[in-house]
Write a protein that holds these residues in place. Structure first.
Motif, PDB file in Angstrom:
ATOM      1  N   PRO A  39      82.782 -50.271  70.315  1.00 42.71           N
ATOM      2  CA  PRO A  39      81.560 -51.062  70.446  1.00 42.71           C
ATOM      3  C   PRO A  39      80.357 -50.185  70.779  1.00 42.71           C
ATOM      4  O   PRO A  39      80.459 -49.255  71.585  1.00 42.71           O
ATOM      5  CB  PRO A  39      81.891 -52.021  71.602  1.00 42.71           C
ATOM      6  CG  PRO A  39      83.383 -52.138  71.585  1.00 42.71           C
ATOM      7  CD  PRO A  39      83.873 -50.780  71.181  1.00 42.71           C
ATOM      8  N   SER A  44      76.843 -50.178  63.069  1.00 38.26           N
ATOM      9  CA  SER A  44      75.869 -50.998  62.352  1.00 38.26           C
ATOM     10  C   SER A  44      74.730 -50.162  61.780  1.00 38.26           C
ATOM     11  O   SER A  44      74.215 -50.457  60.697  1.00 38.26           O
ATOM     12  CB  SER A  44      75.313 -52.088  63.276  1.00 38.26           C
ATOM     13  OG  SER A  44      76.339 -52.997  63.643  1.00 38.26           O
ATOM     14  N   CYS A  74      75.089 -59.732  58.578  1.00 38.11           N
ATOM     15  CA  CYS A  74      74.890 -59.341  59.980  1.00 38.11           C
ATOM     16  C   CYS A  74      75.192 -60.558  60.853  1.00 38.11           C
ATOM     17  O   CYS A  74      74.277 -61.229  61.348  1.00 38.11           O
ATOM     18  CB  CYS A  74      73.455 -58.880  60.212  1.00 38.11           C
ATOM     19  SG  CYS A  74      72.942 -57.511  59.197  1.00 38.11           S
ATOM     20  N   LEU A  75      76.445 -60.819  61.069  1.00 36.21           N
ATOM     21  CA  LEU A  75      76.851 -62.090  61.680  1.00 36.21           C
ATOM     22  C   LEU A  75      76.763 -62.092  63.199  1.00 36.21           C
ATOM     23  O   LEU A  75      77.022 -63.114  63.829  1.00 36.21           O
ATOM     24  CB  LEU A  75      78.277 -62.431  61.221  1.00 36.21           C
ATOM     25  CG  LEU A  75      78.448 -62.477  59.694  1.00 36.21           C
ATOM     26  CD1 LEU A  75      79.879 -62.798  59.328  1.00 36.21           C
ATOM     27  CD2 LEU A  75      77.486 -63.476  59.053  1.00 36.21           C
ATOM     28  N   GLU A  76      76.405 -60.957  63.788  1.00 35.77           N
ATOM     29  CA  GLU A  76      76.200 -60.887  65.242  1.00 35.77           C
ATOM     30  C   GLU A  76      74.735 -60.663  65.589  1.00 35.77           C
ATOM     31  O   GLU A  76      74.397 -60.412  66.745  1.00 35.77           O
ATOM     32  CB  GLU A  76      77.065 -59.769  65.850  1.00 35.77           C
ATOM     33  CG  GLU A  76      78.557 -60.025  65.728  1.00 35.77           C
ATOM     34  CD  GLU A  76      79.401 -58.968  66.422  1.00 35.77           C
ATOM     35  OE1 GLU A  76      80.538 -59.285  66.793  1.00 35.77           O
ATOM     36  OE2 GLU A  76      78.925 -57.824  66.589  1.00 35.77           O
ATOM     37  N   ASP A  77      73.853 -60.728  64.578  1.00 38.09           N
ATOM     38  CA  ASP A  77      72.443 -60.407  64.787  1.00 38.09           C
ATOM     39  C   ASP A  77      71.537 -61.582  64.412  1.00 38.09           C
ATOM     40  O   ASP A  77      71.976 -62.561  63.808  1.00 38.09           O
ATOM     41  CB  ASP A  77      72.043 -59.180  63.966  1.00 38.09           C
ATOM     42  CG  ASP A  77      72.636 -57.905  64.523  1.00 38.09           C
ATOM     43  OD1 ASP A  77      72.678 -57.750  65.755  1.00 38.09           O
ATOM     44  OD2 ASP A  77      73.073 -57.059  63.718  1.00 38.09           O
ATOM     45  N   SER A  78      70.259 -61.441  64.749  1.00 37.10           N
ATOM     46  CA  SER A  78      69.221 -62.388  64.343  1.00 37.10           C
ATOM     47  C   SER A  78      68.303 -61.666  63.358  1.00 37.10           C
ATOM     48  O   SER A  78      68.322 -60.442  63.245  1.00 37.10           O
ATOM     49  CB  SER A  78      68.415 -62.845  65.557  1.00 37.10           C
ATOM     50  OG  SER A  78      67.715 -61.735  66.133  1.00 37.10           O
ATOM     51  N   ASP A 130      79.790 -57.714  58.919  1.00 40.18           N
ATOM     52  CA  ASP A 130      79.678 -57.163  60.273  1.00 40.18           C
ATOM     53  C   ASP A 130      79.599 -58.352  61.264  1.00 40.18           C
ATOM     54  O   ASP A 130      78.546 -58.948  61.445  1.00 40.18           O
ATOM     55  CB  ASP A 130      78.401 -56.321  60.336  1.00 40.18           C
ATOM     56  CG  ASP A 130      78.276 -55.505  61.605  1.00 40.18           C
ATOM     57  OD1 ASP A 130      79.138 -55.661  62.498  1.00 40.18           O
ATOM     58  OD2 ASP A 130      77.316 -54.709  61.714  1.00 40.18           O
ATOM     59  N   THR A 131      80.742 -58.713  61.877  1.00 42.11           N
ATOM     60  CA  THR A 131      82.013 -57.994  61.911  1.00 42.11           C
ATOM     61  C   THR A 131      83.122 -58.839  61.299  1.00 42.11           C
ATOM     62  O   THR A 131      82.953 -60.038  61.059  1.00 42.11           O
ATOM     63  CB  THR A 131      82.419 -57.680  63.369  1.00 42.11           C
ATOM     64  OG1 THR A 131      82.608 -58.946  64.041  1.00 42.11           O
ATOM     65  CG2 THR A 131      81.389 -56.887  64.096  1.00 42.11           C
ATOM     66  N   GLN A 133      85.773 -59.955  62.755  1.00 38.94           N
ATOM     67  CA  GLN A 133      86.206 -61.031  63.646  1.00 38.94           C
ATOM     68  C   GLN A 133      85.415 -62.313  63.421  1.00 38.94           C
ATOM     69  O   GLN A 133      85.913 -63.419  63.630  1.00 38.94           O
ATOM     70  CB  GLN A 133      86.079 -60.576  65.098  1.00 38.94           C
ATOM     71  CG  GLN A 133      86.960 -61.347  66.066  1.00 38.94           C
ATOM     72  CD  GLN A 133      88.443 -61.237  65.735  1.00 38.94           C
ATOM     73  OE1 GLN A 133      88.922 -60.193  65.311  1.00 38.94           O
ATOM     74  NE2 GLN A 133      89.187 -62.331  65.920  1.00 38.94           N
ATOM     75  N   LYS A 134      84.171 -62.186  62.962  1.00 44.09           N
ATOM     76  CA  LYS A 134      83.300 -63.344  62.748  1.00 44.09           C
ATOM     77  C   LYS A 134      83.729 -64.193  61.553  1.00 44.09           C
ATOM     78  O   LYS A 134      83.312 -65.353  61.436  1.00 44.09           O
ATOM     79  CB  LYS A 134      81.853 -62.880  62.551  1.00 44.09           C
ATOM     80  CG  LYS A 134      81.125 -62.525  63.835  1.00 44.09           C
ATOM     81  CD  LYS A 134      80.779 -63.795  64.600  1.00 44.09           C
ATOM     82  CE  LYS A 134      79.899 -63.519  65.802  1.00 44.09           C
ATOM     83  NZ  LYS A 134      79.498 -64.766  66.476  1.00 44.09           N
ATOM     84  N   HIS A 169      86.469 -53.133  65.138  1.00 41.97           N
ATOM     85  CA  HIS A 169      86.513 -52.324  66.362  1.00 41.97           C
ATOM     86  C   HIS A 169      87.776 -51.479  66.428  1.00 41.97           C
ATOM     87  O   HIS A 169      88.785 -51.778  65.785  1.00 41.97           O
ATOM     88  CB  HIS A 169      86.449 -53.232  67.592  1.00 41.97           C
ATOM     89  CG  HIS A 169      85.174 -54.002  67.713  1.00 41.97           C
ATOM     90  ND1 HIS A 169      83.936 -53.396  67.737  1.00 41.97           N
ATOM     91  CD2 HIS A 169      84.932 -55.343  67.787  1.00 41.97           C
ATOM     92  CE1 HIS A 169      83.002 -54.318  67.843  1.00 41.97           C
ATOM     93  NE2 HIS A 169      83.583 -55.510  67.869  1.00 41.97           N
TER      94      HIS A 169
END
Length: 344
Positions: A39, A44, A74-78, A130-131, A133-134, A169
């Protein structure tokens, strides 16, 4: 009665198949890949640099890219965070790079979303997720579940003839084999076409090594340093790529057939003819392989290739059509084949 749809050894070895296309030379070809790392190690940033470079047709990590559309999930970002990152890495936007911050999961619509995007963007080359897991459905991580889920993305990449890279990860525990550090079972590594693992030499040092392995790439260990000003990973020991023997053969063949127009004979006879344009040593047992494996390249250069088996020998038949030669070499004194330049 069900029967195998088999092909003979000779049929396979003499058929010109469409070659596997590389998005990034020597690193990323069509298929499914994992990009793993701890992490906040900078995965990214590397993914964004690869996407942007492919979209612009620019080098990345010292390697040439094949220009085309890139899609980054970009599934963990805005969008605000993506905007900030883009301004850090470039001041020239491109229409070929697209971003998504929400998607369906594997088996529940993700494949359809990617396929529909491909239908709207015919030149799609790469999709980064990314990522991983999403987009997973299974909370359990066993060989069977891991392999089954990624098989869906593997089949999609093969169907659409694109590269799909899932960002993932690594485990906290160290291992002499960096690929054993990829989180989850070996079903993940077993299913994908290639794996890239980014490991810092010392946590926070911004010096790292990118370990690469795959079906269509050479195993590699690339030393990297994160440039805080450019906000990208740069290669610190870029190796000099050896000239491909196949490329030299193709260049010599092009010079010869461009002058003679036609050839019909054995591999040994062709090699004798090539001595008039090249001092390089070629071997008969490699000639057919180089012709078949580069059949698509030959066609772009106006060269038709036919392989015919007779009672006494195997004939190679070549014909050059200048009107179909799409290269820049037909009106010059230099020939460039697969980025290799040979003076005529």
């Amino acid at each position: 009665m069900k029967k195998f749809n088999s092909k003979s050894c000779e049929e396979i070895m003499t058929t010109v198949y469409r070659p596997i296309e590389f998005c990034i030379d020597n690193l990323l070809a069509q298929g499914l890949y994992i990009l793993a790392g701890a992490p906040k190690v900078g995965k990214s940033w590397l993914a964004l640099d690869m996407c942007l470079s492919i979209a612009k047709g620019e080098k990345v990590l010292g390697q040439q890219t094949t220009q085309g559309t890139a899609l980054y999930l970009c599934l963990e970002d805005s969008y605000v965070r993506i905007q900030n990152r883009l301004y850090e890495i470039t001041d020239e936007p491109t229409e070929r790079l697209h971003f998504v911050i929400m998607s369906e999961s594997i088996g529940n619509g993700l494949e359809e979303e990617i396929e529909n995007f491909k239908n709207e963007h015919y030149d799609l080359k790469v999709v980064f997720i990314d990522t991983l897991q999403k987009v997973r459905n299974e909370s359990e991580s066993s060989y069977g579940t891991d392999y089954k889920e990624l098989s869906v993305l593997k089949a999609l990449a093969d169907k659409l003839e694109i590269a799909i890279i899932v960002v993932h990860h690594t485990r906290k525990c160290k291992d002499s084999d960096p690929f054993n550090m990829i989180s989850g079972s070996t079903g993940l590594s077993g299913c994908v076409d290639g794996s890239m693992v980014l490991i810092e030499t010392k946590r926070g040092s911004r010096n790292a090594k990118l370990y690469c392995v795959g079906r269509d790439i050479e195993n590699a260990e690339i030393n990297l340093q994160f440039d805080s000003d450019l906000k990208k990973w740069v290669v610190t020991d870029e190796p000099s790529a050896p000239k491909s023997k196949a490329n030299i053969f193709l260049a010599a063949l092009y010079v010869y057939i461009k002058k003679k127009i036609d050839f019909s004979g054995t591999a040994s006879e062709l090699i004798e003819k090539l001595k008039s344009v090249s001092d390089e040593t070629f071997y008969p047992n490699r000639v057919t392989r180089d012709l078949v494996c580069n059949g698509y390249t030959l066609r772009k250069y106006g060269i038709d290739f036919e392989y015919k088996r007779t009672r006494n020998c195997r004939l190679i038949i070549l014909h050059y059509d200048r009107e179909r030669d799409s290269s820049d070499s037909k009106n010059t004194s230099e020939v460039t084949v697969n980025r290799l330049t040979l003076k005529v």
